[in-house]
Write an enzyme that holds these catalytic residues in place. Structure first.
Site, mmCIF file in Angstrom:
data_model
loop_
_atom_site.group_PDB
_atom_site.id
_atom_site.type_symbol
_atom_site.label_atom_id
_atom_site.label_comp_id
_atom_site.label_asym_id
_atom_site.label_seq_id
_atom_site.Cartn_x
_atom_site.Cartn_y
_atom_site.Cartn_z
ATOM 1 N N ASP A 197 -7.867 5.868 -1.328
ATOM 2 C CA ASP A 197 -7.803 4.254 -0.666
ATOM 3 C C ASP A 197 -6.526 3.015 -1.516
ATOM 4 O OD1 ASP A 197 -6.816 2.205 0.520
ATOM 5 O OD2 ASP A 197 -9.382 1.875 2.002
ATOM 6 N N CYS A 256 1.111 -1.295 -0.197
ATOM 7 C CA CYS A 256 -0.085 0.334 -0.536
ATOM 8 C C CYS A 256 1.156 1.674 -0.243
ATOM 9 C CB CYS A 256 -1.089 -0.400 1.195
ATOM 10 S SG CYS A 256 0.078 -0.086 2.851
ATOM 11 N N HIS A 277 -5.987 0.232 -0.968
ATOM 12 C CA HIS A 277 -6.934 -1.402 0.055
ATOM 13 C C HIS A 277 -7.580 -1.728 -0.593
ATOM 14 C CE1 HIS A 277 -4.181 0.858 2.583
ATOM 15 N NE2 HIS A 277 -3.690 -0.539 3.005
#
Length: 445
Positions: free
Chosen positions: A331, A97, A333
């Site tokens: 994000d 990430c 993820h």
């Protein structure tokens, strides 16, 4: 025989973990993001207002904000990409990430360089934002394939046909066509295959020089140095006009920056380079100090800011804006399928985030890297003055978060790293600094 058996065990273990991560991160866990109608929203230097009177918007630009946000390049976990050298991994789910948020920051810098801050993707509002749905990446892939097959007659002219290309040439001016070429080119530099200049495979190779391997956690400071090396080693002629400078111990040495900008560009001519300045900092001790909130908001209010690599503990986010005391972020993820960016007219939709997310500043991990873009030496000098004033006005402590100082780092008895090293990507001094960032001073995200 024993070694072969160990390799097989590692492969099985890797496949099991990849399967688990793909299941875990392939769900679209979307929740609606709510924005105040009475407070301005800032996104990488641009300000938007959403004021309403009852049910009607009386001023502001919600659609403009959505279009601007969606136009930013979104780089997430991917699965089923070519195997990473020295490992059996074909996904970065669960560990990549911070590399992805670093990629997003660098992508924004390149967008400023090639497209300018005013550019927005013409198709941004065509992206579907289905907040209520929860699908796995595999289901999305099958559904998308089925949907596209059912609309072949409508979809193909939009993407592939010579007729459409001819229409584009007639209806779009040269600047719009140039922008679309660079839009695709920038995304292709971040492709998930070994030859992509800033792709995951290349970043991991550079990370090995600082003791990192595929599957490890990467901190924001380490990623800053990896990005610098990736830009230095890029061979695409289009990238020779950009360089990256990483602050040393929270200090930006102005002469070192200007030296990078004025370094020889090749092709038989000398010229100044644009510079992306990365500053690894800590916004507190174990927790983020709220005294830094106004400074962070001030930084994200600058159009030459390219964002912040940060997040929550062990969850890295790309911060690009704010409203009140909440940060707006993208994000990484979310596990998506590999896209081959080497093919003509590769699909762009998965590289643009349909909806922003917000997080309270107080939840932010103190370890982060701040980024700025300066096209010329004059732009850098102006930015350093503006940011220095901001640092002084926001600092309640004796020392600011970071500083700009005149001169070279060597003038202050610090080891100076050469611009280009032939035998090693990182000097011994850099390796020691990176090791310290990874183990002591910075909480890994």
């Amino acid at each position: 025989m024993e070694a072969t058996g160990t390799d097989e065990v590692e492969k099985i273990k890797s496949k099991f973990m990849s399967a688990w991560h793909n299941m875990k991160y392939s769900w679209v866990l979307k929740t609606k993001t709510y924005f105040s109608r009475n407070s301005p929203v800032f996104l990488l230097g641009k300000c938007y207002h959403f004021k309403t009177d009852g049910m009607y918007i009386i001023s502001g630009n919600v659609e403009e904000f959505r279009k601007d946000f969606i136009s930013r390049i979104w780089l997430t976990y991917r699965e089923e990409f070519p195997q990473i050298k020295g490992s059996v991994l074909t996904t970065d789910c669960g560990w990549g990430c911070t590399l992805r948020t670093g990629q997003m920051l660098l992508a924004q810098g390149l967008m400023l360089h090639f497209l300018g801050r005013a550019w927005v993707w013409p198709d941004a509002l065509d992206i579907d934002n289905s907040d209520s749905e929860s699908w796995t990446a595999h289901t999305v892939k099958k559904l998308t394939a089925s949907f596209e097959a059912s609309l072949t007659a409508e979809r193909e002219p939009k993407i592939l046909s010579n007729h459409h290309q001819g229409t584009l040439k007639r209806n779009c001016d040269d600047n719009e066509m140039r922008n679309e070429v660079y839009h695709r080119k920038i995304i292709s530099w971040f492709g998930d295959f070994p030859l992509a200049a800033f792709g995951l495979h290349q970043l991991i190779e550079y990370g090995k020089k600082s003791g990192k391997i595929a599957g490890d956690w990467y901190g924001p400071a380490v990623v800053a140095h990896i990005l610098r090396k990736a830009v230095e080693e890029a061979r695409d002629p289009e990238l020779q006009g950009v360089t990256v400078y990483v602050a040393q111990d929270c200090t930006v040495y102005s002469s070192d920056v200007i030296d990078r900008q004025c370094s020889f560009m090749g092709s038989g001519k000398a010229d100044t380079k644009a510079v992306i300045i990365l500053v690894p900092v800590r916004l507190g001790g174990e927790r983020t100090n709220m005294d830094y909130l106004e400074f962070v908001k001030g930084i994200l209010s600058l159009e030459y800011c390219v964002g912040i690599i940060g997040g929550k503990p062990k969850q890295s986010y790309y911060f690009a804006g704010f409203q009140d005391d909440s940060l707006i972020y993208m994000d990484p993820h979310y596990c998506q399928s590999f896209v081959d960016v080497s093919i003509k007219d590769f699909p762009l939709e998965s590289f643009h985030c349909p909806s922003p997310k917000k997080m309270s500043f107080k939840k932010m991990d103190p370890s982060c890297t701040i980024g700025f873009y300066c096209r010329t030496v004059q732009d850098f000098e102006k930015a350093s003055e503006e940011i220095t004033k901001m640092l002084k006005s926001s600092s309640k402590e004796k020392y600011p978060l970071f500083t700009f100082v005149k001169g070279h780092s060597r003038d202050y008895d610090f080891a100076s790293s050469p611009l280009h090293e032939e035998n090693d990507l990182f000097s011994e001094d850099e390796k020691k600094r990176l090791k310290r960032f990874s183990t002591e001073e910075f909480v890994l995200l």
